[in-house]
Scaffold this active site. Structure first.
Site, PDB file in Angstrom:
ATOM      1  N   ARG A  25       0.982   1.550  -5.874  1.00 38.11           N
ATOM      2  CA  ARG A  25       1.232   0.625  -4.767  1.00 38.11           C
ATOM      3  C   ARG A  25      -0.058   0.063  -4.185  1.00 38.11           C
ATOM      4  NH1 ARG A  25       6.638   1.267  -2.541  1.00 38.11           N
ATOM      5  NH2 ARG A  25       5.888   0.121  -0.740  1.00 38.11           N
ATOM      6  N   ASN A  36       1.012  -0.263   6.346  1.00 37.22           N
ATOM      7  CA  ASN A  36       1.351  -1.218   5.291  1.00 37.22           C
ATOM      8  C   ASN A  36       1.889  -2.466   5.961  1.00 37.22           C
ATOM      9  OD1 ASN A  36       0.760   0.784   3.483  1.00 37.22           O
ATOM     10  ND2 ASN A  36       2.888   1.208   2.929  1.00 37.22           N
ATOM     11  N   GLY A  37       1.576  -3.626   5.412  1.00 33.28           N
ATOM     12  CA  GLY A  37       2.070  -4.877   5.976  1.00 33.28           C
ATOM     13  C   GLY A  37       0.935  -5.741   6.472  1.00 33.28           C
ATOM     14  N   LYS A  45       3.687 -11.037 -18.568  1.00 32.32           N
ATOM     15  CA  LYS A  45       3.252  -9.697 -18.972  1.00 32.32           C
ATOM     16  C   LYS A  45       1.841  -9.739 -19.552  1.00 32.32           C
ATOM     17  CE  LYS A  45       6.396  -7.249 -17.536  1.00 32.32           C
ATOM     18  NZ  LYS A  45       6.284  -8.164 -16.395  1.00 32.32           N
ATOM     19  N   LYS A  64       2.318  -2.697  -7.037  1.00 29.83           N
ATOM     20  CA  LYS A  64       3.690  -2.645  -7.532  1.00 29.83           C
ATOM     21  C   LYS A  64       4.695  -3.356  -6.643  1.00 29.83           C
ATOM     22  CE  LYS A  64       6.934  -1.103 -10.323  1.00 29.83           C
ATOM     23  NZ  LYS A  64       7.091  -1.743 -11.637  1.00 29.83           N
ATOM     24  N   GLU A 100      -0.697 -10.351 -16.768  1.00 33.09           N
ATOM     25  CA  GLU A 100      -0.825  -9.253 -15.815  1.00 33.09           C
ATOM     26  C   GLU A 100      -1.726  -8.136 -16.318  1.00 33.09           C
ATOM     27  OE1 GLU A 100       3.243  -8.872 -13.249  1.00 33.09           O
ATOM     28  OE2 GLU A 100       3.423  -8.493 -15.381  1.00 33.09           O
ATOM     29  N   HIS A 115       5.717 -33.691 -24.314  1.00 34.98           N
ATOM     30  CA  HIS A 115       5.512 -34.403 -23.050  1.00 34.98           C
ATOM     31  C   HIS A 115       4.220 -33.982 -22.364  1.00 34.98           C
ATOM     32  CE1 HIS A 115       9.435 -36.254 -23.351  1.00 34.98           C
ATOM     33  NE2 HIS A 115       9.966 -35.060 -23.587  1.00 34.98           N
ATOM     34  N   TRP A 128      -4.123  -1.662  -0.935  1.00 35.19           N
ATOM     35  CA  TRP A 128      -4.244  -2.913  -1.694  1.00 35.19           C
ATOM     36  C   TRP A 128      -4.665  -3.960  -0.682  1.00 35.19           C
ATOM     37  CZ3 TRP A 128      -1.981  -7.806  -1.638  1.00 35.19           C
ATOM     38  CH2 TRP A 128      -2.170  -8.580  -2.773  1.00 35.19           C
ATOM     39  N   GLU A 141       8.584 -14.668 -19.013  1.00 33.39           N
ATOM     40  CA  GLU A 141       8.337 -13.253 -18.743  1.00 33.39           C
ATOM     41  C   GLU A 141       7.265 -12.689 -19.675  1.00 33.39           C
ATOM     42  OE1 GLU A 141       8.581  -9.314 -17.293  1.00 33.39           O
ATOM     43  OE2 GLU A 141       8.862 -11.320 -16.443  1.00 33.39           O
ATOM     44  N   CYS A 176       0.849  -1.192   0.000  1.00 37.28           N
ATOM     45  CA  CYS A 176       0.000   0.000   0.000  1.00 37.28           C
ATOM     46  C   CYS A 176       0.884   1.242   0.000  1.00 37.28           C
ATOM     47  CB  CYS A 176      -0.899  -0.005   1.226  1.00 37.28           C
ATOM     48  SG  CYS A 176      -1.828  -1.549   1.435  1.00 37.28           S
TER      49      CYS A 176
END
Length: 605
Positions: free
Chosen positions: A27, A101-102, A486, A600, A489, A505, A75, A482, A2
């Site tokens: 954030r 935050n946390g 992307k 973020k 996301e 396989h 968040w 990656e 956050c």
């Protein structure tokens, strides 16, 4: 994950807080709030709202004046997004306000105890527990009230606290979640990220875990949660406020993709040593004798940083001939790993505050390991905890998904691999070859970006897919991972990445016309093997988009990327796929800079 921002001084505080929240919205952005007061005010004034910072701004009354305040953009971790769960949280008497935050790990236990004592909770959050603990403390000062509350709290926190009876101060504390003080002229700031501060001051103090601070308009002091005084020396932030602006682009992601040629030039600048065909990495704190004693390299990161670490491990094995591998930091510290004194551990984090990575670093340090950091933020927690490291100098990255920092991190790994290789067995000629390749990167990145319109057309064609497969071999596989991440996301299209060699396989069962495959096909010693994989897909009527150094006959479309040295090709092959994800999401009308459910800097477990 956050955002916190606070101010104490003489200016009207609400506009400053809202501006800071706008800069920190990457954030967290499911709810926001602020609380203000002033020396002449009676009590605290609170406004908060579910939604974005703009929703909060619309609720702030026209006459909402004060000179001290704290604010938060959230968040969600405990409780769904709502007005009630938004921060700041007030005590029932309205005297105490907390932003946090946390995660408080023992929140349920504390909540049950407080409920039994008659406390009525107004939200579902863990943070409200802390608010009640501070408000119920019998200590005489705000500092002591906060310290007493923190003694019974287990977990991570970055907090800012205000009290109506102590309107001349803000008390802050840190344990596992960043808290940064901004030093102004007869005014003080606090934030969870320098992004909220640089428009007003570039003089900052970063708190350590277990450290607190009291901010007054003309002074600050730092001390431990046990009460011992600590010494805080301000440092100067290297980034200007303009670095956080959108710069004429429609989104931060587009801006940051477009900045990559300059960013790569920046990470190379001043580090290349032509005389000895190597590089200078002064922050490693690792002399040649120590470098030669390394028997293995273990790279730890999360998400995009983990993928960069995978490419980095390949570079180190190839150039330095040291066994190397990458592992998610979030898994590493829970499997009771064997910590080898001959292993060099490398922690990768854009923010330098990623909790899972930081916790892994702390565990490694406890066991006597040598740890290097590869981070973007100077003075961040991982940078301070590590024995040395490499700054990637990507500049501020505001979009939730990482692009330029990923690229710069991989280039930083190429520099590290070259440095280690030249100390060991890499020849002068081979060192010169890699240096020449590194120097070509900025111009080649610019060349790729010039083809954006063509990539945009391809993205619009594939945007209707419900799912996509990404494949690559050896160096190409982390690029596929990656690129898949992307796309997931920001477009919300389901995407999977597999080694191309693993198709037969199991994953071939998924291939059909409705499932496009993006194939990484570098022009290297595995070219024919990769082409065989394209044959397998085509034989099952699969559509193929290839990213390659030359046209691929079996592909429906080919994005051609300029050729560099084999070891450096992954750096270039990922960039068109950043644009592909961006334009796919744009075609689908997604909120690209703030994708759903993500934030973020992941500073919680």
């Amino acid at each position: 994950m956050c955002g916190i921002v606070g101010y104490i001084g003489r200016r009207d505080v609400a506009p400053l807080l809202l501006e800071g929240l706008q800069r920190l919205e990457y954030r967290g952005y499911d709810s926001a709030g602020l609380v203000i007061t002033s020396p002449k005010a009676t009590g605290l004034k609170l406004v908060k709202a579910k939604g974005r910072v703009r929703d909060l701004e619309a609720r702030v009354p026209k006459r909402f004046n004060g000179t001290t305040g704290i604010a938060h953009t959230r968040w969600a971790t405990h409780g769904a997004p709502s007005d009630e769960n938004a921060h700041p949280h007030l005590s029932p008497d309205g005297a105490v306000a907390v932003v946090h935050n946390g995660i408080i790990d023992n929140a349920s236990e504390l909540r049950a105890r407080l409920t039994a004592e008659g406390v009525v909770f107004a939200s579902e959050t863990d943070t409200e527990v802390l608010t009640h603990l501070i408000a119920r403390s019998a200590a005489e000062t705000l500092e002591e009230k906060v310290r007493h509350a923190l003694k019974v709290v287990e977990g991570t926190y970055g907090i800012a606290v205000m009290h109506a009876d102590f309107s001349d101060r803000i008390v802050v504390a840190r344990n596992g979640s960043p808290v940064v003080l901004g030093i102004g002229e007869k005014e003080m700031f606090v934030a969870s990220d320098v992004a909220a501060l640089v428009a007003h001051t570039r003089q900052i103090v970063t708190l350590d875990d277990g450290e607190m601070a009291t901010l007054k308009a003309d002074d600050f002091r730092t001390y431990t949660t046990e009460g011992s005084t600590t010494t805080a020396t301000p440092t100067t932030v290297e980034w200007e406020a303009e670095s956080y602006d959108m710069g004429g682009h429609d989104t931060y992601m587009h801006k940051e993709i477009s900045e990559q040629a300059d960013a790569v030039d920046r990470v190379l600048r001043g580090r290349i040593d032509d005389r000895f065909s190597t590089v200078h990495l002064g922050g490693l704190n690792l002399d040649a004798r120590e470098a030669r004693s390394i028997r293995r390299v273990k790279i730890l990161g999360c998400g995009t940083s983990y993928h960069a670490g995978m490419i980095g491990a390949g570079l180190i094995e190839s150039l330095a001939r040291i066994p190397a591998d990458a592992e998610p930091a979030s898994e590493f510290r829970y499997r009771n790993p064997v910590v080898d004194p001959d292993t060099l551990y490398i922690a990768v984090s854009q923010s330098g505050e990623t909790y899972d990575v930081l916790a892994a670093v702390q565990e490694l340090k406890r066991k006597g390991a040598r740890v290097l950091g590869v981070v973007n933020v100077v003075g961040s927690a991982i940078a301070r905890e590590a024995d040395g490291g490499v700054y990637v100098h990507a500049g501020p990255e505001v979009c939730v998904v990482s692009t330029k920092c990923f690229t710069n991190t991989v280039v930083a790994f190429a520099l590290l691999a070259l440095h280690l290789g030249r100390i060991r067995d890499l020849s002068v000629a081979e060192g010169r070859r890699i240096i020449e390749g590194l120097r070509r990167l900025p111009a080649q990145i610019a060349e790729i970006l010039e083809a954006e319109d063509d990539i945009k057309k391809l993205a619009e064609e594939y945007a209707g897919a419900q799912s996509m497969m990404f494949i690559g071999r050896v160096r190409g596989y982390p690029v596929a991972l990656e690129a898949s991440l992307k796309l997931k996301e920001i477009s919300y299209i389901h995407a999977e990445a597999y080694p191309a060699s693993e198709l037969k396989h199991g994953p071939l069962a998924l291939i059909e016309p409705a499932l496009p495959t993006v194939a990484i096909v570098p022009d290297d010693d595995l070219l024919e093997k990769n082409r065989a994989a394209l044959e397998e897909i085509k034989a099952r009527s699969g559509r193929i988009l290839a990213v390659a150094h030359r046209e691929q006959e079996k592909a429906d479309h080919t994005v051609i990327v300029p050729k560099n040295e084999n070891e450096l090709d992954p750096i270039l092959m990922g960039i068109p796929l950043q644009l592909f994800a961006y334009h796919t999401a744009l075609a689908m009308g997604r909120d690209i800079d703030k994708p759903r459910n993500l934030a973020k800097s992941v500073t919680v477990e």
